[in-house]
Design an enzyme around this catalytic site. Structure first.
Site, mmCIF file in Angstrom:
data_model
loop_
_atom_site.group_PDB
_atom_site.id
_atom_site.type_symbol
_atom_site.label_atom_id
_atom_site.label_comp_id
_atom_site.label_asym_id
_atom_site.label_seq_id
_atom_site.Cartn_x
_atom_site.Cartn_y
_atom_site.Cartn_z
ATOM 1 N N HIS A 200 0.843 -1.203 0.000
ATOM 2 C CA HIS A 200 0.000 0.000 0.000
ATOM 3 C C HIS A 200 0.877 1.252 0.000
ATOM 4 C CE1 HIS A 200 -4.060 1.813 1.346
ATOM 5 N NE2 HIS A 200 -3.249 2.824 1.064
ATOM 6 N N HIS B 252 1.153 5.030 -2.395
ATOM 7 C CA HIS B 252 0.572 5.842 -3.474
ATOM 8 C C HIS B 252 1.677 6.517 -4.280
ATOM 9 C CE1 HIS B 252 -3.720 5.708 -2.123
ATOM 10 N NE2 HIS B 252 -3.142 5.409 -0.980
ATOM 11 N N ASP C 143 1.508 9.076 -6.240
ATOM 12 C CA ASP C 143 1.459 10.535 -6.120
ATOM 13 C C ASP C 143 1.701 11.003 -4.687
ATOM 14 O OD1 ASP C 143 -0.993 9.163 -5.720
ATOM 15 O OD2 ASP C 143 -2.117 11.034 -5.809
ATOM 16 N N GLY D 146 -10.174 7.713 -1.517
ATOM 17 C CA GLY D 146 -10.835 9.009 -1.400
ATOM 18 C C GLY D 146 -11.693 9.022 -0.152
ATOM 19 N N HIS E 266 -9.907 0.820 0.110
ATOM 20 C CA HIS E 266 -9.611 1.656 1.275
ATOM 21 C C HIS E 266 -10.862 1.627 2.162
ATOM 22 C CE1 HIS E 266 -6.231 3.512 -0.873
ATOM 23 N NE2 HIS E 266 -5.885 4.098 0.245
ATOM 24 N N GLU F 160 -10.715 3.276 7.744
ATOM 25 C CA GLU F 160 -9.703 4.224 8.206
ATOM 26 C C GLU F 160 -10.444 5.382 8.865
ATOM 27 O OE1 GLU F 160 -7.747 6.450 5.184
ATOM 28 O OE2 GLU F 160 -6.116 7.076 6.475
ATOM 29 N N ASP G 194 1.890 4.053 2.743
ATOM 30 C CA ASP G 194 0.812 4.937 2.265
ATOM 31 C C ASP G 194 1.405 6.070 1.438
ATOM 32 O OD1 ASP G 194 -1.862 5.290 1.897
ATOM 33 O OD2 ASP G 194 -2.253 6.280 3.808
HETATM 34 ZN ZN LIG Z 1 -3.922 4.786 0.951
#
Ligand SMILES: [Zn+2]
Length: 352
Positions: free
Chosen positions: A16, A18, A20, A174, A201, A204, A292
Site C-alpha cells: 500500500h 501511493h 502521487d 478518497g 480503502h 480508516e 501509504d
Molecule cells: Zn492509501
C-alpha cells in the site's frame, strides 16, 4: 535492538503505497519549474517539511492541497515515467523486494493524456526503475478509482485490460464518509467475473460498516487500512473477544494493509504505541506494514518498521512475519509469490 543497517537490509514487502504520495521533494521542484507550477516552498528540504506539516495539520483541506501539487506535476508521459522510476529506485534502496504501487489514472489527464498513456508511462517508469535500481525489486501497479467520482467501472476495465502488462489489481480511494464502497458495486462485480483482484480503502476514517461492505458486499481481497476492525474487538489486557466481523476477517485471513504513520496524521490512531496494529498482530490477523504516502508522512518502510519495533519491542522474527504476510497477500501469481518468499525473504532472515 536491530541496527538501522539491519532494518534497511531486511527484505521488505510493500502493498500500500501511493505513487502521487511518494515523490522526492527535489523532483517536485524540478517538474514544477518546467511547467511553471507555483509551489509553497522554493528549496527541497523546506518543501519536504511543508508536505509533512500540511499532512500533520489535522486540516483536510491542507492535506488535500499536498496532492494538488504532486498530481499537478505528473501530467506528461516524461514526468510520470520519471516519478515512477524514482519510486522504484527509492523503494529498492530501502530494502523493499516487492511493491504494489497505486495511483488513480483519472487524475493525470489534465494535459491531454489518455488513461492508457498514463498506465503505459507508469509501466515504462517501473521497468526503468527495476533495471537501474541498486538492489533487485519487483514493482507492480494497482489502479485506483476515486470513490467520489463515477469512473470506477472504466478504471476496473482498464485494470483488466492491463492485467498482463504490469497491473495486478484495482483499488478505490478518497473520502470514506458518505461514499460507501457499494456505490461502485458494478465495478467490483465486473472484476469478480473477470477473476481479478482488488483492495478497498476501508475502515480508516469510517468504521465497521465500511469494512463490512467492502468484504461482504464488494468482495474485497484485502483491506486498505482496516484499522477500525478494532471496534469489533472487546479487549482488556491480554484477553480479547472478537465480534463476528472481526472473527471473519481474521479467520478468512483477509490482509490488512496497515499504514501506522499515515493513520496518526489522519487521526485514525493517537500514537504508534496505541495503534491497533499491536493488538491485531498479537491476535494473528493477517497484518502487513505499509507506507501509504512516503512524502506526506516523511517515511519509508524502514522507518515504519523501526517505529513499530520501538513501540512493540519487535525484532527480526516479527519483521519476517510481516514480510511473509505481505508476500502471501500480493496479487501476483502464487508461484511468483512463493519464489520471492523462498528465494529472497526466508534465506535472508535465516542468515541474519
Ligand atoms: Zn492509501
Amino acid at each position: 535492538m536491530m541496527t538501522p543497517e539491519q532494518v534497511n537490509a531486511a527484505p521488505k514487502v510493500l502493498l500500500h503505497d501511493h505513487l502521487d504520495g511518494g515523490l522526492r521533494p527535489e523532483t517536485v521542484l524540478e517538474l514544477a519549474g518546467e511547467i511553471g507550477h507555483a509551489l509553497p516552498r522554493a528549496e527541497a528540504p523546506e518543501l519536504g517539511a511543508w508536505f509533512v506539516e500540511s499532512a500533520d495539520s489535522g486540516s483536510l483541506e491542507r492535506y488535500l492541497e499536498t496532492f494538488d501539487h504532486t498530481v499537478a506535476v505528473m501530467q506528461t508521459t516524461e514526468a510520470i515515467k520519471r516519478v515512477a522510476s524514482e519510486c522504484v529506485q527509492d523503494l529498492a534502496a530501502d530494502g523493499v523486494v516487492y511493491a504494489e504501487v497505486r495511483y488513480a489514472p483519472e487524475q493525470h489527464l489534465t494535459k491531454g493524456l489518455s488513461l492508457e498513456q498514463v498506465v503505459d508511462a507508469v509501466r515504462e517508469g517501473f521497468e526503468h526503475g527495476m533495471a537501474v535500481a541498486e538492489r533487485p525489486i519487483v514493482a507492480r501497479q494497482l489502479l485506483t478509482a476515486m470513490r467520489h467520482k463515477a469512473r470506477s467501472m472504466e478504471i476496473a476495465e482498464l485494470a483488466v485490460a492491463y492485467r498482463d502488462a504490469g497491473v495486478v489489481g484495482f483499488d478505490i480511494a478518497g473520502a470514506e464518509a458518505g461514499y460507501p464502497p457499494t456505490r461502485h458495486l458494478d465495478a467490483f462485480e465486473y472484476l469478480q467475473r473477470e477473476n481479478a483482484h482488488f483492495t478497498i480503502h476501508a475502515g480508516e476514517a469510517f468504521g465497521l460498516p465500511s469494512i463490512w461492505q467492502a468484504i461482504q458486499w464488494c468482495g474485497a481481497d484485502r483491506l486498505g487500512h482496516g484499522v477500525r476492525i478494532i471496534d469489533d474487538i472487546n479487549h482488556d489486557g491480554d484477553k480479547a473477544e472478537l465480534g463476528r466481523l472481526a472473527a471473519y476477517v481474521r479467520d478468512r485471513r483477509i490482509p490488512l494493509e496497515m499504514c501506522p504513520s499515515s493513520n496518526l496524521q489522519t487521526g485514525a490512531a493517537a500514537s504508534i504505541a496505541e495503534h491497533p496494529i499491536g493488538l491485531l498482530a498479537k491476535l494473528r490477523f493477517r497484518v502487513t506494514v505499509n507506507t501509504d504516502n512516503r512524502l506526506m508522512s516523511g517515511t519509508s518502510m524502514s522507518r515504519e518498521l523501526t517505529l513499530l519495533a520501538e513501540a512493540f519491542d519487535y525484532g527480526l522474527e516479527d519483521f519476517r512475519w510481516f514480510a511473509i504476510n505481505a508476500m502471501k497477500s500480493a496479487f501476483i501469481p502464487f508461484d511468483e509469490r512463493l519464489a520471492i518468499i523462498d528465494n529472497v525473504i526466508k534465506p535472508w532472515y535465516a542468515s541474519n
